[in-house]
Enzyme design. Sequence first.
Site, PDB file in Angstrom:
ATOM      1  N   GLU A 151       0.800  -1.236   0.000  1.00 38.36           N
ATOM      2  CA  GLU A 151       0.000   0.000   0.000  1.00 38.36           C
ATOM      3  C   GLU A 151       0.831   1.284   0.000  1.00 38.36           C
ATOM      4  O   GLU A 151       0.583   2.193   0.791  1.00 38.36           O
ATOM      5  CB  GLU A 151      -0.953  -0.011   1.201  1.00 38.36           C
ATOM      6  CG  GLU A 151      -1.875  -1.212   1.189  1.00 38.36           C
ATOM      7  CD  GLU A 151      -2.778  -1.326   2.423  1.00 38.36           C
ATOM      8  OE1 GLU A 151      -2.665  -0.473   3.320  1.00 38.36           O
ATOM      9  OE2 GLU A 151      -3.588  -2.264   2.471  1.00 38.36           O
ATOM     10  N   ASN A 193       2.097  -5.221  -3.174  1.00 41.47           N
ATOM     11  CA  ASN A 193       0.679  -5.500  -2.901  1.00 41.47           C
ATOM     12  C   ASN A 193      -0.067  -4.197  -2.631  1.00 41.47           C
ATOM     13  O   ASN A 193       0.415  -3.343  -1.879  1.00 41.47           O
ATOM     14  CB  ASN A 193       0.622  -6.402  -1.657  1.00 41.47           C
ATOM     15  CG  ASN A 193      -0.752  -6.977  -1.375  1.00 41.47           C
ATOM     16  OD1 ASN A 193      -1.375  -7.572  -2.265  1.00 41.47           O
ATOM     17  ND2 ASN A 193      -1.232  -6.825  -0.154  1.00 41.47           N
ATOM     18  N   HIS A 230     -10.457  -5.782  -2.610  1.00 42.50           N
ATOM     19  CA  HIS A 230     -11.556  -5.615  -1.652  1.00 42.50           C
ATOM     20  C   HIS A 230     -12.662  -4.854  -2.384  1.00 42.50           C
ATOM     21  O   HIS A 230     -12.588  -3.636  -2.537  1.00 42.50           O
ATOM     22  CB  HIS A 230     -11.100  -4.789  -0.437  1.00 42.50           C
ATOM     23  CG  HIS A 230     -10.065  -5.469   0.400  1.00 42.50           C
ATOM     24  ND1 HIS A 230     -10.338  -6.582   1.157  1.00 42.50           N
ATOM     25  CD2 HIS A 230      -8.749  -5.193   0.609  1.00 42.50           C
ATOM     26  CE1 HIS A 230      -9.246  -6.956   1.799  1.00 42.50           C
ATOM     27  NE2 HIS A 230      -8.266  -6.143   1.475  1.00 42.50           N
ATOM     28  N   GLU A 259      -6.379 -10.530  -1.399  1.00 41.96           N
ATOM     29  CA  GLU A 259      -7.223 -10.271  -0.222  1.00 41.96           C
ATOM     30  C   GLU A 259      -8.696 -10.173  -0.625  1.00 41.96           C
ATOM     31  O   GLU A 259      -9.437  -9.313  -0.160  1.00 41.96           O
ATOM     32  CB  GLU A 259      -6.782  -8.973   0.474  1.00 41.96           C
ATOM     33  CG  GLU A 259      -5.323  -8.974   0.885  1.00 41.96           C
ATOM     34  CD  GLU A 259      -4.892  -7.723   1.647  1.00 41.96           C
ATOM     35  OE1 GLU A 259      -5.751  -6.951   2.114  1.00 41.96           O
ATOM     36  OE2 GLU A 259      -3.672  -7.528   1.773  1.00 41.96           O
ATOM     37  N   ASP A 261     -12.441  -9.985  -1.136  1.00 45.92           N
ATOM     38  CA  ASP A 261     -13.766 -10.041  -0.509  1.00 45.92           C
ATOM     39  C   ASP A 261     -14.666  -9.124  -1.312  1.00 45.92           C
ATOM     40  O   ASP A 261     -14.197  -8.169  -1.941  1.00 45.92           O
ATOM     41  CB  ASP A 261     -13.753  -9.712   0.995  1.00 45.92           C
ATOM     42  CG  ASP A 261     -12.968  -8.482   1.372  1.00 45.92           C
ATOM     43  OD1 ASP A 261     -12.823  -7.561   0.541  1.00 45.92           O
ATOM     44  OD2 ASP A 261     -12.500  -8.409   2.532  1.00 45.92           O
TER      45      ASP A 261
HETATM   46  O1  G2I Z   1      -7.886  -3.654   6.177  1.00 45.02           O
HETATM   47  C1  G2I Z   1      -8.031  -4.807   5.416  1.00 45.02           C
HETATM   48  C2  G2I Z   1      -6.713  -5.250   4.859  1.00 45.02           C
HETATM   49  C3  G2I Z   1      -6.202  -4.235   3.847  1.00 45.02           C
HETATM   50  N1  G2I Z   1      -4.960  -4.681   3.248  1.00 45.02           N
HETATM   51  C4  G2I Z   1      -3.908  -5.036   4.168  1.00 45.02           C
HETATM   52  C5  G2I Z   1      -4.392  -6.018   5.226  1.00 45.02           C
HETATM   53  O2  G2I Z   1      -3.376  -6.282   6.157  1.00 45.02           O
HETATM   54  C6  G2I Z   1      -5.627  -5.492   5.913  1.00 45.02           C
HETATM   55  O3  G2I Z   1      -6.010  -6.480   6.897  1.00 45.02           O
HETATM   56  C7  G2I Z   1      -6.605  -5.975   8.058  1.00 45.02           C
HETATM   57  C8  G2I Z   1      -6.986  -7.127   8.953  1.00 45.02           C
HETATM   58  O4  G2I Z   1      -7.941  -7.902   8.297  1.00 45.02           O
HETATM   59  C9  G2I Z   1      -7.570  -6.595  10.253  1.00 45.02           C
HETATM   60  O5  G2I Z   1      -7.760  -7.666  11.177  1.00 45.02           O
HETATM   61  O6  G2I Z   1      -5.700  -5.127   8.704  1.00 45.02           O
HETATM   62  C10 G2I Z   1      -6.280  -4.490   9.824  1.00 45.02           C
HETATM   63  C11 G2I Z   1      -5.333  -3.497  10.399  1.00 45.02           C
HETATM   64  O7  G2I Z   1      -4.877  -2.618   9.451  1.00 45.02           O
HETATM   65  C12 G2I Z   1      -6.652  -5.564  10.871  1.00 45.02           C
HETATM   66  O8  G2I Z   1      -7.313  -4.958  11.957  1.00 45.02           O
HETATM   67  C13 G2I Z   1      -6.664  -5.043  13.165  1.00 45.02           C
HETATM   68  C14 G2I Z   1      -7.333  -4.078  14.120  1.00 45.02           C
HETATM   69  O9  G2I Z   1      -7.198  -2.757  13.573  1.00 45.02           O
HETATM   70  C15 G2I Z   1      -6.662  -4.132  15.437  1.00 45.02           C
HETATM   71  O10 G2I Z   1      -7.322  -3.311  16.332  1.00 45.02           O
HETATM   72  C16 G2I Z   1      -6.599  -5.578  15.927  1.00 45.02           C
HETATM   73  O11 G2I Z   1      -5.841  -5.640  17.108  1.00 45.02           O
HETATM   74  O12 G2I Z   1      -6.728  -6.346  13.688  1.00 45.02           O
HETATM   75  C17 G2I Z   1      -5.988  -6.459  14.862  1.00 45.02           C
HETATM   76  C18 G2I Z   1      -5.930  -7.932  15.269  1.00 45.02           C
HETATM   77  O13 G2I Z   1      -7.220  -8.442  15.415  1.00 45.02           O
END
Ligand code: G2I
Length: 449
Positions: A151, A193, A230, A259, A261
Amino acid sequence: MSVVLSAVGFAACMSMIMATSATAATTLGASAAEKGRYFGAAVAANKLSDSVYTTILNREFNSVTPENEMKIDATEPQQNQFTYTNADRIVSHARSRGMQVRGHTLAWHSQQPGWMQNMSGTALRNAMLNHVTQVATHFRGQVVAWDVVNEAFADGSSGARRDSNLQRTGNDWIEAAFRAARAADSGAKLCYNDYNTDDWTHAKTQAVYRMVQDFKQRGVPIDCVGLQSHFNSGSPYPGNYRTTLSSFAALGVDVQITELDIEGASATTYRNVVNDCLAVSRCNGITVWGIRDSDSWRASQTPLLFDNSGNKKPAYDAALSALNSGNPPTNPPTTPPTNPPTNPPTTPPPGGPGSCSATVSLNSWTGGFVATVRVTAGSSGTNSWTVTLTLPSGATVSNAWNAQRSGNSGTVQWTNVSYNGHIAAGQSTEFGFQGTGSAAGMTPTCTAT
Ligand code: G2I
């Protein structure tokens, strides 16, 4: 007589139906593997104790991306103190079941630990490179592909880099990260990515394309581009998605949908995405960003293939049937070529015997590989062709598509099947095979007849 003919016709028809249904894969991963591809899911370590979750994971997927556990805040919470417990749990769960692992992500403006957020300049550049080196080294041999940089481009019409502390260390931070990753793990595919890079006409897509083109021209080590994909109402699946996939692939990189969805999980859109990937030979796999809707970062949009209880949704059936009906066919082909001649030609087709050439591209993981061989006809075309390939010792072919083979190890000769022997001048066809061991370093030779 007509009764006898109908009975014979009925029997032939039934045997075709049975042959088809007997061989159609029944899971996403198995079907993708038959097409020389993977079908993966983002996995969270804290869900590996949920048996509904792991039952689906273990049954359906042959690739895994840790959703958060390999990110910078997870792996280096304090500078130079690396923690891999949760990431290692996912890697070991996946690899012990024969699934491959995509690493996500080594360098990113987001999810930085506090110590890194507060850094800048040379100290940050060196800390980032150290992070890339340490983490890629830890997972060397276990990760098939890395999202090295995530990103790094801005949204909107500027086509500019995203402002971040990493960007402010100098515009060359991305290539520096790729070089460090290659030095630490020469076996992993190195990917850039991003999201909102699905629509070919968007400035962000074009900007990433130009960066990859520049990297390839200057020899910066990059092997793949990840499209996060996404999709939602604000950023829908674009009609030119296949053009985006094939345009990146034409730069000489693999393309991976990393990724996926889709808000509302339209079966049609899932089918389109799968068909688009299958149409591009260098699109080597699809990862959905979670398993059940309740596992999604956008749970309220119900964007995934399984509902909250773990039941298959219509989008699942659409994705699986698109995979099962896609190219290349399994070996032996269970369906006839799409455009078989209705009558055999009365005269041989023009062209041939001429010359041909062949190239191999490999998608490898520890203990296995998929090889895609492209056969290109010379100036007079071919009527039939034979490719000879010598596999390294220890490598064994387990299945193949679009060609007949003479053996399964050592020097193997591959000849065309009925529908791909004739190649017009300058045109190409592809065949492929899957095997165990390492197939690195094969040099194909091609003979046209
Ligand atoms: O945002 C969707 C994705 C966009 N591209 C990069 C990916 O790495 C990103 O994944 C998401 C995860 O699916 C989430 O699970 O990235 C988020 C963070 O940027 C993730 O969220 C985080 C929460 O913000 C935190 O509060 C939490 O502690 O997930 C963490 C673990 O559950």
